[in-house]
Write a protein that holds these residues in place. Structure first.
Motif, PDB file in Angstrom:
ATOM      1  N   GLN A  94       3.091   6.550  -5.345  1.00  0.00           N
ATOM      2  CA  GLN A  94       2.912   6.805  -6.781  1.00  0.00           C
ATOM      3  C   GLN A  94       1.729   7.735  -7.028  1.00  0.00           C
ATOM      4  N   ALA A  95       0.745   7.683  -6.143  1.00  0.00           N
ATOM      5  CA  ALA A  95      -0.430   8.546  -6.279  1.00  0.00           C
ATOM      6  C   ALA A  95      -0.203   9.935  -5.702  1.00  0.00           C
ATOM      7  N   GLY A  96       0.983  10.179  -5.141  1.00  0.00           N
ATOM      8  CA  GLY A  96       1.286  11.491  -4.577  1.00  0.00           C
ATOM      9  C   GLY A  96       0.704  11.720  -3.210  1.00  0.00           C
TER      10      GLY A  96
ATOM     11  N   ALA B 270       0.816  -1.212   0.000  1.00  0.00           N
ATOM     12  CA  ALA B 270       0.000   0.000   0.000  1.00  0.00           C
ATOM     13  C   ALA B 270       0.850   1.263   0.000  1.00  0.00           C
ATOM     14  N   ALA B 271       2.017   1.206   0.632  1.00  0.00           N
ATOM     15  CA  ALA B 271       2.870   2.394   0.695  1.00  0.00           C
ATOM     16  C   ALA B 271       3.382   2.772  -0.693  1.00  0.00           C
TER      17      ALA B 271
ATOM     18  N   ASP C 151       9.980  12.639   1.418  1.00  0.00           N
ATOM     19  CA  ASP C 151      11.077  11.929   2.072  1.00  0.00           C
ATOM     20  C   ASP C 151      10.665  10.554   2.589  1.00  0.00           C
ATOM     21  N   PHE C 152       9.431  10.154   2.335  1.00  0.00           N
ATOM     22  CA  PHE C 152       8.989   8.828   2.736  1.00  0.00           C
ATOM     23  C   PHE C 152       9.459   7.829   1.687  1.00  0.00           C
ATOM     24  N   VAL C 153      10.241   6.834   2.117  1.00  0.00           N
ATOM     25  CA  VAL C 153      10.875   5.895   1.194  1.00  0.00           C
ATOM     26  C   VAL C 153       9.976   4.674   0.996  1.00  0.00           C
ATOM     27  N   VAL C 154       9.773   4.301  -0.263  1.00  0.00           N
ATOM     28  CA  VAL C 154       8.999   3.103  -0.587  1.00  0.00           C
ATOM     29  C   VAL C 154       9.825   2.214  -1.511  1.00  0.00           C
TER      30      VAL C 154
END
Length: 850
Positions: A570-572, A564-565, A577-580
């Motif tokens: 990708q959907a903004g 989900a992250a 700075d959140f790493v996926v």
């Protein structure tokens, strides 16, 4: 006669429970005259649960427990004597660390316990007024300096403030009730008021059944605490409300009719979920079991309502929820969440369940009680680390355990057949058991989390729900095969069964410098919903995850997808700075038979063009064990050793453990075999683990794909306890792959008369004599007596119905589940299955030629 789980759960459906608990509040007033006696019963029962009784503690089997209680208390008193500034106990600094505050209350409880535990031998701690007053003074110090001011408290983990501290304090108030009345009579009320104030996720200082924090095991903990508080304060309304709230955890979760929006609890198929989406039987589930059984013991003999059918429901949890995931005394990895990274796991987890079953057996009757007692003996006899009764919470339970072991009327027996298949589709897990082995499979979906990370535990969990499997072999010490050392030694990208991109990921502490992603402006705090959704236990984005069960045989399918992250980033919807991390793609099936588990994978590819590794299996062995690898190439020549080769079969044998696993390669690219010695610290998986170097031989067999390679397909079989001769025989059958694409995957086993298929897309799919409409999981077995059995399920949990046509001679219905319709059609027999609101349940029918 032992009831089926469906019968047990129908005794008190959710609606009936919620109706039944209401009168408890009304009874609080009408019972006021006799409440004092009931409160005394609760106090006496609680003392018996934790401190034992004169009778139980006179038993020689309880001596070790009493000695442990005594020695622990003396160590805590010494630590109290040596405490420095800002400490109540030495080396437990207070003021900013909520875990240390909880630990300080725990130490006070341990001292208090030693003062009230009856015992045959004299002890200067037992009944010691000075020691009890030291505990009470400690309570005063902690409250006045570190706990009583709510504006200064509630830092760190919410659990400590709302549950952990309250659990310790509530028990101390019960244990020292008389001493408190004589020395500090107002302290219990003061503490209860503070505990209510810290229940911030509740409502007006009480349980809120609409709160996401007040569910499942957490709800059971909170309400047990409040029952004890009510007994101490002689507050009948508090007790009655707490009991009513706790009764809601007995209701089976119906995903189509949720109560208070709660998805936490036990499901009809035996699944247990906590945190809304984490498969958690082996951690929170066992905590819930222990707590509700303790509550039954605490309320025993009081005037509070106890419906005997509740004992039957809890027995249903044990039979269908716990017994399948305990193999020879070991709690399986698939249901432990972040607990997989702890050093005390596996056998210790199962021992906690055993204690609860010991006590539960005392409230069951007839064959039910016999079955529970037999299960206690079965776990002890089959476990490589039998439960140590000295580790039980209650001395009374230790005495009961000894009685059960001495009872010749209850033979040692598992609660599940040695040949069984359990589809826990509600939590995306599968367990397949045979004499000699158990196979456990972890899946995930948009319903169920891919993994759980939290509090610096399970630091590298990324692929735990992507088809990771665990093959437990009978007679093996499972600490040498799995547990924390497996996750320490085996790279997270090469867990058995996993398809992963070749890359290096960073842990949460490495990424953000803290144990979580801290960004309050964007809704990320330590226990926020955003933290849960994207950091602690993200779900998948796929809906296809499930399988069918036909008797003791099973099939499971999974479309592997991103979590989900990644989708939210990708959907903004997430901060920059959140790493996926992006996942590899694959469509996978597992067909679980007698001697083998057949695994198919198709469409194995990386959308980002990275190299991909699909691990057929990874196993660990001690450095001193002799590990032998033998195999044969597809051209009939002997395999010469580790590396990449076109293998027909491979055999791994750990002579130290006396175990072996065979691998038959049915199709696909040549696998790569490796055997290396690895040394790592257990801290790589959990920050609070001792910095202990672990050395293991790590065996791996995997299929490697180059970067930017075309989608691949893979087909192989795991053969537990295989001999070389057995592996050679697969060249002539009985297995064959009927299809292996992203649309349909199917196998045939001629010896068993089985055709099993998973279909993944819309339209009509063909597999042998089967024609299947849309996405489904189907198993057909033709028996020697001419009957044909068929089972089907909807792995998407979104279809109202599905149909399967069995081509060939027309057949008639012999028997069929409700919702199954059989009719003749040109060229064969059509079976229609009504799957609406079945939540992945299998439907079966038996047919016979006309």
């Amino acid at each position: 006669m032992q009831l089926s789980r469906r019968t047990l759960l129908s005794v008190i459906p959710a609606a009936a429970l919620l109706t039944a608990v209401g009168p408890l509040h009304a009874r609080a007033q009408s019972r006021a005259a006799g409440a004092g006696g009931d409160h005394a019963v609760l106090i006496s029962n609680t003392l018996a649960v934790f401190a034992g009784t004169a009778d139980s503690n006179a038993r020689p089997e309880v001596a070790a427990k009493l000695a442990s209680i005594d020695s622990t208390a003396r160590a805590r008193l010494t630590a109290m004597d040596e405490a420095g500034e800002g400490e109540l106990f030495a080396d437990v600094p207070l003021g900013t660390n909520d875990s240390n505050l909880t630990k300080s209350f725990e130490y006070l409880y341990e001292i208090a316990l030693a003062t009230v535990a009856p015992g045959p031998a004299a002890s200067d701690l037992r009944g010691s007024e000075p020691v009890q007053r030291r505990v009470i003074d400690g309570l005063v110090t902690l409250h006045d300096t570190y706990y009583g001011d709510q504006s200064k408290g509630y830092y760190g983990n919410w659990f400590n403030w709302e549950i952990g501290i309250s659990a310790r304090v509530s028990k101390i108030l019960v244990l020292l009730k008389d001493a408190l009345a004589a020395y500090r009579p107002g302290l219990p009320a003061t503490y209860v008021a503070s505990m209510d104030a810290y229940l911030r996720n509740g409502k007006d200082g009480d349980v809120d059944l609409d709160s996401r924090f007040h569910t499942g095991a957490n709800l059971a903990d909170i309400t047990t605490n409040r029952i004890l508080q009510g007994a101490v304060l002689e507050d009948d309304a508090r007790i009655s409300k707490a009991i009513a709230d706790q009764l809601t955890v007995f209701a089976t979760i119906d995903p189509y009719d949720l109560r208070h929006g709660v998805t936490d609890g036990f499901y009809a198929d035996g699944s247990f979920i906590q945190h809304a989406s984490v498969a958690y039987t082996g951690s929170y589930g066992k905590n819930l079991l222990a707590r509700v059984v303790q509550t039954v013991k605490i309320l025993d003999g009081s005037g509070y309502v106890q419906d005997g059918s509740l004992v039957g429901v809890v027995q249903g949890w044990v039979v269908d929820g716990f017994a399948p995931v305990i193999f020879e005394g070991w709690m399986m990895e698939i249901v432990k969440g972040r607990g997989t990274s702890r050093t005390t796991t596996g056998y210790a987890n199962a021992a906690e369940v055993v204690e609860a079953v010991v006590d539960l057996s005392g409230y069951a009757s007839g064959s039910d009680a016999t079955a529970l007692r037999g299960y206690v003996k079965f776990v002890r006899e089959t476990s490589k680390a039998a439960p140590d009764p000295a580790d039980f919470v209650s001395p009374v339970s230790i005495a009961r355990y000894a009685d059960i072991l001495a009872d010749t009327s209850a033979p040692a027996r598992d609660l599940k057949a040695a040949e069984s298949h359990i589809a826990f589709n509600a939590m995306d897990k599968t367990v397949h058991r045979r004499p000699g082995y158990a196979f456990a499979l972890a899946r995930s979906s948009a319903r169920i989390s891919k993994y759980e990370y939290m509090s610096g535990e399970n630091l590298m969990p990324w692929f735990h729900g992507d088809g990771a499997h665990y093959l437990y072999l009978s007679g093996q010490d499972q600490t040498a095969a799995y547990g924390v050392d497996y996750f320490t030694a085996v790279p997270p990208y090469r867990l058995a069964g996993v398809t992963a991109p070749v890359e290096t990921r960073r842990t949460i502490p490495e990424l953000y410098g803290t144990l979580w992603y801290d960004n309050p402006e964007r809704g990320f705090t330590s226990s926020s919903e955003s933290q849960n959704t994207y950091v602690y236990f993200p779900r998948g984005t796929n809906t296809h995850s499930g399988g069918a069960c036909l008797g003791a045989y099973g099939a499971a399918g999974l479309i592997q997808a991103d979590d989900a992250a990644y989708a939210a980033k990708q959907a903004g919807d997430l901060p920059d700075d959140f790493v996926v991390y992006r996942n590899a793609g694959a469509t996978k099936s597992w067909f679980m038979l007698d001697d083998e588990i057949v695994v198919l994978a198709a469409g194995v590819v990386d959308p980002a063009g990275r190299a991909v590794t699909t691990t057929v299996d990874s196993r660990i062995a001690d450095p001193s064990d002799t590990v032998s690898l033998t195999g044969e190439l597809r051209d009939g020549n002997r395999w010469s050793g580790p590396g990449t080769a076109p293998l027909a079969w491979l055999r791994y044998a750990d002579d130290g453990q006396g175990t072996a696993v065979g691998y038959v390669f049915l199709d696909g690219r040549p696998p790569t075999v490796s055997l290396d010695t690895v040394t790592r610290s257990r801290r790589v998986v959990r920050r609070s683990n001792p910095d202990t170097p672990v050395s293991k031989q790590v065996f791996s067999v995997a299929v490697e794909q180059r970067a930017a390679a075309r989608p691949a397909s893979i087909a192989h079989a795991l053969v537990p306890n295989a001999s070389e001769g057995q592996l050679r025989s697969y060249a002539d059958g009985p297995l064959s792959v009927l299809a292996n694409t992203v649309r349909v995957q199917a196998v045939r086993h001629t010896g068993l008369g089985i055709i099993a298929a998973n279909t993944f897309t819309r339209g009509r799919h063909h597999a042998g004599r089967l024609s299947i409409d849309g996405a489904a999981s189907v198993i057909l077995r033709a028996a020697p007596d001419g009957t044909v059995s068929i089972a089907a399920s909807d792995p998407t949990m979104e279809r109202d119905s599905l149909s399967v046509t069995v081509h060939g001679r027309r057949m008639r219905e012999v028997s069929a589940d409700e919702g199954v319709r059989v009719r003749a059609v040109p060229g064969g027999t059509r079976v229609d299955f009504t799957t609406r609101h079945a939540y992945g349940r299998s439907f079966t029918a038996t047919l016979r030629s006309r």
